[in-house]
Design an enzyme around this catalytic site. Sequence first.
Site, PDB file in Angstrom:
ATOM      1  N   LYS A   1      19.288  10.733  34.905  1.00  0.00           N
ATOM      2  CA  LYS A   1      19.050  10.807  33.461  1.00  0.00           C
ATOM      3  C   LYS A   1      19.163  12.267  33.034  1.00  0.00           C
ATOM      4  CE  LYS A   1      15.845   6.908  33.201  1.00  0.00           C
ATOM      5  NZ  LYS A   1      14.747   6.871  34.163  1.00  0.00           N
TER       6      LYS A   1
ATOM      7  N   GLU B   1       8.340  15.345  28.341  1.00  0.00           N
ATOM      8  CA  GLU B   1       8.462  16.079  29.600  1.00  0.00           C
ATOM      9  C   GLU B   1       9.756  16.889  29.662  1.00  0.00           C
ATOM     10  OE1 GLU B   1       6.861  13.311  32.962  1.00  0.00           O
ATOM     11  OE2 GLU B   1       7.124  12.138  31.145  1.00  0.00           O
TER      12      GLU B   1
ATOM     13  N   HIS C   1       2.669  12.928  37.116  1.00  0.00           N
ATOM     14  CA  HIS C   1       2.731  13.048  35.644  1.00  0.00           C
ATOM     15  C   HIS C   1       2.227  14.422  35.189  1.00  0.00           C
ATOM     16  CE1 HIS C   1       2.226   8.409  34.981  1.00  0.00           C
ATOM     17  NE2 HIS C   1       3.512   8.729  34.980  1.00  0.00           N
TER      18      HIS C   1
ATOM     19  N   ASN D   1      16.822  14.412  35.369  1.00  0.00           N
ATOM     20  CA  ASN D   1      15.773  13.654  36.046  1.00  0.00           C
ATOM     21  C   ASN D   1      16.490  12.658  36.964  1.00  0.00           C
ATOM     22  OD1 ASN D   1      13.668  12.066  36.862  1.00  0.00           O
ATOM     23  ND2 ASN D   1      12.947  11.547  34.810  1.00  0.00           N
TER      24      ASN D   1
ATOM     25  N   GLY E   1       4.313   5.334  26.838  1.00  0.00           N
ATOM     26  CA  GLY E   1       4.771   4.177  26.059  1.00  0.00           C
ATOM     27  C   GLY E   1       3.629   3.326  25.533  1.00  0.00           C
TER      28      GLY E   1
ATOM     29  N   GLY F   1       0.189   4.283  25.571  1.00  0.00           N
ATOM     30  CA  GLY F   1      -0.780   5.137  24.874  1.00  0.00           C
ATOM     31  C   GLY F   1      -0.335   5.503  23.466  1.00  0.00           C
ATOM     32  N   GLU F   2       0.976   5.720  23.291  1.00  0.00           N
ATOM     33  CA  GLU F   2       1.477   6.121  21.976  1.00  0.00           C
ATOM     34  C   GLU F   2       1.643   4.924  21.035  1.00  0.00           C
ATOM     35  OE1 GLU F   2       5.079   8.513  22.445  1.00  0.00           O
ATOM     36  OE2 GLU F   2       4.166   9.446  24.207  1.00  0.00           O
TER      37      GLU F   2
ATOM     38  N   ARG G   1       3.851  -5.118  26.213  1.00  0.00           N
ATOM     39  CA  ARG G   1       4.099  -5.908  24.990  1.00  0.00           C
ATOM     40  C   ARG G   1       4.032  -7.406  25.275  1.00  0.00           C
ATOM     41  NH1 ARG G   1       9.086  -2.095  23.656  1.00  0.00           N
ATOM     42  NH2 ARG G   1       9.022  -2.202  25.909  1.00  0.00           N
TER      43      ARG G   1
ATOM     44  N   ASP H   1       5.323  -5.804  31.512  1.00  0.00           N
ATOM     45  CA  ASP H   1       5.450  -5.066  30.261  1.00  0.00           C
ATOM     46  C   ASP H   1       4.242  -5.326  29.363  1.00  0.00           C
ATOM     47  OD1 ASP H   1       8.072  -3.848  28.525  1.00  0.00           O
ATOM     48  OD2 ASP H   1       6.379  -4.645  27.369  1.00  0.00           O
TER      49      ASP H   1
ATOM     50  N   ARG I   1      13.647  17.791  37.122  1.00  0.00           N
ATOM     51  CA  ARG I   1      12.315  17.240  37.375  1.00  0.00           C
ATOM     52  C   ARG I   1      12.224  16.844  38.854  1.00  0.00           C
ATOM     53  NH1 ARG I   1      10.434  11.256  37.095  1.00  0.00           N
ATOM     54  NH2 ARG I   1       8.216  11.551  37.419  1.00  0.00           N
TER      55      ARG I   1
ATOM     56  N   ARG J   1       2.179  -1.844  39.706  1.00  0.00           N
ATOM     57  CA  ARG J   1       1.384  -1.201  40.776  1.00  0.00           C
ATOM     58  C   ARG J   1      -0.088  -1.568  40.639  1.00  0.00           C
ATOM     59  NH1 ARG J   1       3.473   4.798  39.534  1.00  0.00           N
ATOM     60  NH2 ARG J   1       5.400   4.031  38.597  1.00  0.00           N
TER      61      ARG J   1
ATOM     62  N   GLY K   1       1.862   4.268  30.720  1.00  0.00           N
ATOM     63  CA  GLY K   1       3.216   3.731  30.587  1.00  0.00           C
ATOM     64  C   GLY K   1       3.417   2.665  31.641  1.00  0.00           C
ATOM     65  N   ASN K   2       4.636   2.536  32.161  1.00  0.00           N
ATOM     66  CA  ASN K   2       4.813   1.643  33.311  1.00  0.00           C
ATOM     67  C   ASN K   2       3.993   2.162  34.478  1.00  0.00           C
ATOM     68  OD1 ASN K   2       6.554  -0.403  32.400  1.00  0.00           O
ATOM     69  ND2 ASN K   2       8.224   1.092  32.365  1.00  0.00           N
TER      70      ASN K   2
HETATM   71  P1  ADP Z   1       7.526   4.833  32.075  1.00  0.00           P
HETATM   72  O1  ADP Z   1       6.251   4.997  32.816  1.00  0.00           O
HETATM   73  O2  ADP Z   1       8.539   4.001  32.777  1.00  0.00           O
HETATM   74  O3  ADP Z   1       8.069   6.123  31.481  1.00  0.00           O
HETATM   75  P2  ADP Z   1       6.909   4.209  29.296  1.00  0.00           P
HETATM   76  O4  ADP Z   1       6.080   5.416  29.077  1.00  0.00           O
HETATM   77  O5  ADP Z   1       8.192   4.094  28.568  1.00  0.00           O
HETATM   78  O6  ADP Z   1       7.147   3.916  30.828  1.00  0.00           O
HETATM   79  O7  ADP Z   1       5.991   2.944  28.912  1.00  0.00           O
HETATM   80  C1  ADP Z   1       6.425   1.633  29.059  1.00  0.00           C
HETATM   81  C2  ADP Z   1       5.304   0.737  28.565  1.00  0.00           C
HETATM   82  O8  ADP Z   1       5.060   1.012  27.182  1.00  0.00           O
HETATM   83  C3  ADP Z   1       5.617  -0.751  28.672  1.00  0.00           C
HETATM   84  O9  ADP Z   1       4.518  -1.447  29.228  1.00  0.00           O
HETATM   85  C4  ADP Z   1       5.804  -1.150  27.222  1.00  0.00           C
HETATM   86  O10 ADP Z   1       5.387  -2.483  26.975  1.00  0.00           O
HETATM   87  C5  ADP Z   1       4.888  -0.191  26.498  1.00  0.00           C
HETATM   88  N1  ADP Z   1       5.328  -0.083  25.110  1.00  0.00           N
HETATM   89  C6  ADP Z   1       6.461   0.471  24.635  1.00  0.00           C
HETATM   90  N2  ADP Z   1       6.564   0.316  23.290  1.00  0.00           N
HETATM   91  C7  ADP Z   1       5.463  -0.374  22.915  1.00  0.00           C
HETATM   92  C8  ADP Z   1       4.979  -0.864  21.660  1.00  0.00           C
HETATM   93  N3  ADP Z   1       5.651  -0.678  20.543  1.00  0.00           N
HETATM   94  N4  ADP Z   1       3.794  -1.516  21.655  1.00  0.00           N
HETATM   95  C9  ADP Z   1       3.109  -1.711  22.798  1.00  0.00           C
HETATM   96  N5  ADP Z   1       3.498  -1.283  24.012  1.00  0.00           N
HETATM   97  C10 ADP Z   1       4.667  -0.627  24.069  1.00  0.00           C
END
Ligand code: ADP
Length: 399
Positions: free
Chosen positions: A14, A385, A180, A7, A331, A333-334, A285, A283, A90, A241, A210-211
């Site tokens: 990566k 992915e 995505h 990637n 990140g 959603g999971e 979190r 972020d 990718r 964004r 995610g981000n």
């Molecule tokens: P990218 O789009 O860069 O691949 P990710 O899918 O890794 O990003 O998602 C990053 C996001 O996931 C960040 O906003 C982060 O705060 C959130 N995140 C990651 N771990 C946790 C967690 N344990 N609890 C809540 N949010 C989380």
Amino acid sequence: MLVLVVNAGSSSLKYQLLNMDDESVLAKGNCDRIGIGGHVSHKTADGRTVDEDCSFPTHTEAFQKLVEVLTTGDAAVIKSMDEISAVGHRIVQGAEVFDRPCLVTPEIIDQIDELRELAPVHNHAHALALRACSAVIPATTPQVVVFDTAFHQTMPPKAYMFGLPYEDYETYHVRKYGFHGTSHRFVSAALAEAMGKDIKDLKIVSCHLGNGSSITAVDGGKCVDTSMGFTPLDGLLMGTRCGAVDPSAVTYVADKHGFTPDEMSQYMNKKSGFLGVSGVSSDNRDLTAAAAEGNDRAKLAGEMLAYEIQKYIGSYAAAMNGLDAVLFTGGIGENSWEVREAVCKNMSFFGIEIDEALNRSTRGELMKLSTADSKVEVWIVPTNEELLIARDTLALISK
Ligand code: ADP
């Protein structure tokens, strides 16, 4: 059979090396700071690591280092690159040219490079990485490209066209592409399997948060609509964004600040979203923590996200004339029970009911969150992915 998944971005490369006999990851890492220095971080499945500064003037030196860490030294996992059956890459933007994975040839690399205008940050970097890879790996090793946009090529024109003059679609290819796609394809298939249903019989709303975040309506296994657009800026509020805004607000703000188009793009891509609204962080979190401490703008950003997701679920249920399942991945959603709870509350009109205790205690694993009474199933489905790129790569070279 071993497949290397790459990637590549403009300054990073990566990678994951997968053993496709059991789909395990042998090693993964990142060669980054390309063009501005160089650093490699590499980790094997049994915990051996490489972490060192290097010199990566271009992607070629980064690829040479990748080969070096895989094949030599304490954290090597293979003796020679000949052991690798194929490399899967990718690619962000395939536009209308690529609706499925394909084998890499010099012409294909040129075509990917030609699409750079539609994905300025990504496609040229992909082309550089593909050329570097071709120069470094054995000429007999096949390479495959897998496109983020390909899954969305099944959208009908009524979903992908913008209300702009038609000539600009014909001349400049301005339309919704969606991104995505590899993730949405992977998780929707994994969900159908987990539900024990044929994906052809399911109407799914897939929320990749995610981000960067996007939501896709998957009807019978095919994408019928998605929230990202011409670029990955459209749709939901994201880390930095802005997501969808009234286009007139864009020209108005650019005028007020005296921004050039590039500056306006930076403002919308890097300074907006969670960061711009909350003033706290990009972020999730940090945002959740700040909201819990009473920061009103952080709370507002969280509320905006959940509200937008609810509206997408509603509109995609309407678009598909039905809804069997909603899935959360990425990140946020999971991992974020807070975001999932905020979304699933007050959706009983759609027949969505989740087990709140189960939702709060679950993170990062395949899990059904909806109650037995819920008309619509709600799931967490971890995305992967790289694995799908490796599977696609293997499928194509086995043909
Ligand atoms: P990218 O789009 O860069 O691949 P990710 O899918 O890794 O990003 O998602 C990053 C996001 O996931 C960040 O906003 C982060 O705060 C959130 N995140 C990651 N771990 C946790 C967690 N344990 N609890 C809540 N949010 C989380």
